[in-house]
Design a protein around this motif. Structure first.
Motif, PDB file in Angstrom:
ATOM      1  N   UNK A  34      18.548  46.566  39.003  1.00  0.00           N
ATOM      2  CA  UNK A  34      19.807  46.417  38.553  1.00  0.00           C
ATOM      3  C   UNK A  34      19.801  45.707  36.893  1.00  0.00           C
ATOM      4  N   UNK A  35      18.551  44.847  36.912  1.00  0.00           N
ATOM      5  CA  UNK A  35      18.411  44.152  35.813  1.00  0.00           C
ATOM      6  C   UNK A  35      17.874  44.992  34.672  1.00  0.00           C
ATOM      7  N   UNK A  36      17.062  45.861  35.083  1.00  0.00           N
ATOM      8  CA  UNK A  36      16.828  46.947  34.019  1.00  0.00           C
ATOM      9  C   UNK A  36      17.719  47.543  33.436  1.00  0.00           C
ATOM     10  N   UNK A  37      18.617  48.181  34.509  1.00  0.00           N
ATOM     11  CA  UNK A  37      19.767  48.879  34.218  1.00  0.00           C
ATOM     12  C   UNK A  37      20.894  48.239  33.246  1.00  0.00           C
ATOM     13  N   UNK A  38      21.085  46.942  33.528  1.00  0.00           N
ATOM     14  CA  UNK A  38      21.943  46.245  32.579  1.00  0.00           C
ATOM     15  C   UNK A  38      21.320  46.292  31.109  1.00  0.00           C
ATOM     16  N   UNK A  39      19.960  46.062  30.911  1.00  0.00           N
ATOM     17  CA  UNK A  39      19.366  45.747  29.857  1.00  0.00           C
ATOM     18  C   UNK A  39      19.463  47.184  28.937  1.00  0.00           C
ATOM     19  N   UNK A  40      19.312  48.188  29.687  1.00  0.00           N
ATOM     20  CA  UNK A  40      19.142  49.530  29.341  1.00  0.00           C
ATOM     21  C   UNK A  40      20.536  50.095  28.695  1.00  0.00           C
ATOM     22  N   UNK A  41      21.561  49.686  29.284  1.00  0.00           N
ATOM     23  CA  UNK A  41      23.215  50.096  28.999  1.00  0.00           C
ATOM     24  C   UNK A  41      23.417  49.119  27.701  1.00  0.00           C
ATOM     25  N   UNK A  42      22.890  47.960  27.575  1.00  0.00           N
ATOM     26  CA  UNK A  42      23.161  46.987  26.343  1.00  0.00           C
ATOM     27  C   UNK A  42      22.646  47.826  25.138  1.00  0.00           C
ATOM     28  N   UNK A  43      21.358  48.383  25.386  1.00  0.00           N
ATOM     29  CA  UNK A  43      20.803  49.020  24.278  1.00  0.00           C
ATOM     30  C   UNK A  43      21.222  50.256  23.956  1.00  0.00           C
ATOM     31  N   UNK A  44      21.739  51.165  25.101  1.00  0.00           N
ATOM     32  CA  UNK A  44      22.560  52.414  24.689  1.00  0.00           C
ATOM     33  C   UNK A  44      23.817  52.177  24.137  1.00  0.00           C
ATOM     34  N   UNK A  56      16.282  59.967  31.322  1.00  0.00           N
ATOM     35  CA  UNK A  56      14.855  59.353  30.442  1.00  0.00           C
ATOM     36  C   UNK A  56      15.710  58.997  29.250  1.00  0.00           C
ATOM     37  N   UNK A  57      15.500  57.731  28.979  1.00  0.00           N
ATOM     38  CA  UNK A  57      15.614  57.069  27.801  1.00  0.00           C
ATOM     39  C   UNK A  57      14.654  56.847  26.753  1.00  0.00           C
ATOM     40  N   UNK A  58      15.051  57.015  25.442  1.00  0.00           N
ATOM     41  CA  UNK A  58      13.814  56.666  24.496  1.00  0.00           C
ATOM     42  C   UNK A  58      14.678  56.346  23.390  1.00  0.00           C
ATOM     43  N   UNK A  59      14.017  55.508  22.463  1.00  0.00           N
ATOM     44  CA  UNK A  59      14.457  55.020  21.189  1.00  0.00           C
ATOM     45  C   UNK A  59      15.085  55.948  20.210  1.00  0.00           C
ATOM     46  N   UNK A  60      15.996  55.561  19.686  1.00  0.00           N
ATOM     47  CA  UNK A  60      16.625  56.566  18.583  1.00  0.00           C
ATOM     48  C   UNK A  60      15.792  56.816  17.511  1.00  0.00           C
ATOM     49  N   UNK A  61      14.838  55.691  17.109  1.00  0.00           N
ATOM     50  CA  UNK A  61      14.234  55.466  15.654  1.00  0.00           C
ATOM     51  C   UNK A  61      12.986  54.834  15.876  1.00  0.00           C
ATOM     52  N   UNK A  62      12.068  54.753  15.098  1.00  0.00           N
ATOM     53  CA  UNK A  62      10.602  54.503  14.995  1.00  0.00           C
ATOM     54  C   UNK A  62      10.835  53.134  14.625  1.00  0.00           C
ATOM     55  N   UNK A  63      11.915  52.740  13.879  1.00  0.00           N
ATOM     56  CA  UNK A  63      11.996  51.317  13.017  1.00  0.00           C
ATOM     57  C   UNK A  63      13.608  51.168  12.653  1.00  0.00           C
ATOM     58  N   UNK A  64      13.652  49.731  12.789  1.00  0.00           N
ATOM     59  CA  UNK A  64      15.051  49.549  12.367  1.00  0.00           C
ATOM     60  C   UNK A  64      15.027  48.297  11.246  1.00  0.00           C
TER      61      UNK A  64
END
Length: 208
Positions: free
Chosen positions: A47-57, A77-85
């Motif tokens: 549940x905690x991981x899901x919350x943080x993933x949803x915030x990032x998504x 499966x989630x992945x970052x949309x970029x290598x840098x920000x």
């Protein structure tokens, strides 16, 4: 995956400045993970991981890159949309959040580099011959400290990225499964500090 994503929303900065999310992003920069896999990795509830993933998504920092069915359950499966920000000009007034986001990412890079060093094979640190010529070395480990004008530091950054791009182009044909190829991990950090760490610059400062 894009090389660089320009952040345009303050909420994106806030999302990345959280230490746990910054650490998650370091994993998701490397490869796709499911929420369950991250839950096991971080020893946290799903549940905690899901919350943080949803915030990032929600802030368009990660995306679902594939789905797999396992035991009747769809795994995302989630992945970052970029290598840098990097922040946009509109976000520059939020300097405190920008600074904290940068600090968290550098901390996570340092921790990740440490874990890679600890898990690297013995051959990574072999010394075939004694030499003061860096071209004879099989690895690099060095720390530097300079007193420099900001313009000179930015010139160096520009040349550094040009060199990394040149190396990237040079090695495009060096496939990992080729018998002569080895996989190298390169981690670099450079930033301003308040006081000299190394004695040489301390002495120069005291002389003035």
């Amino acid at each position: 995956m894009k090389q660089m994503l320009t952040l345009t929303e303050h909420s994106q900065l806030k999302a990345l400045s959280d230490p746990l999310r910054a650490e998650m992003m370091m994993r998701l920069l490397e490869r796709p993970y499911t929420g369950q896999q991250l839950s096991v990795y971080f020893n946290l509830s799903r549940a905690k991981v899901h919350y943080h993933l949803k915030e990032l998504e929600k802030n368009q920092l990660i995306a679902i890159v594939k789905k797999e069915e396992k035991n009747g359950i769809i795994q995302k499966f989630y992945q970052s949309v970029a290598r840098g920000f990097t922040p946009s000009a509109e976000l520059l007034p939020h300097l405190e959040d920008i600074n904290e986001t940068s600090r968290q990412f550098l901390l996570q890079m340092a921790e990740r580099t440490k874990s890679v060093i600890l898990s690297a094979p013995e051959d990574a640190f072999k010394m075939n011959k004694a030499s003061e010529d860096p071209s004879d070395w099989d690895y690099i480990g060095s720390m530097w400290q300079f007193s420099a004008k900001e313009e000179h530091f930015k010139d160096w950054i520009k040349k550094y990225f040009a060199l990394m791009q040149e190396f990237s182009e040079l090695t495009k044909q060096d496939l990992p499964n080729h018998p002569d190829s080895k996989i190298y991990y390169i981690s670099t950090m450079a930033f301003q500090i308040d006081e000299p760490i190394m004695e040489e610059l301390k002495s120069k400062k005291e002389e003035k």
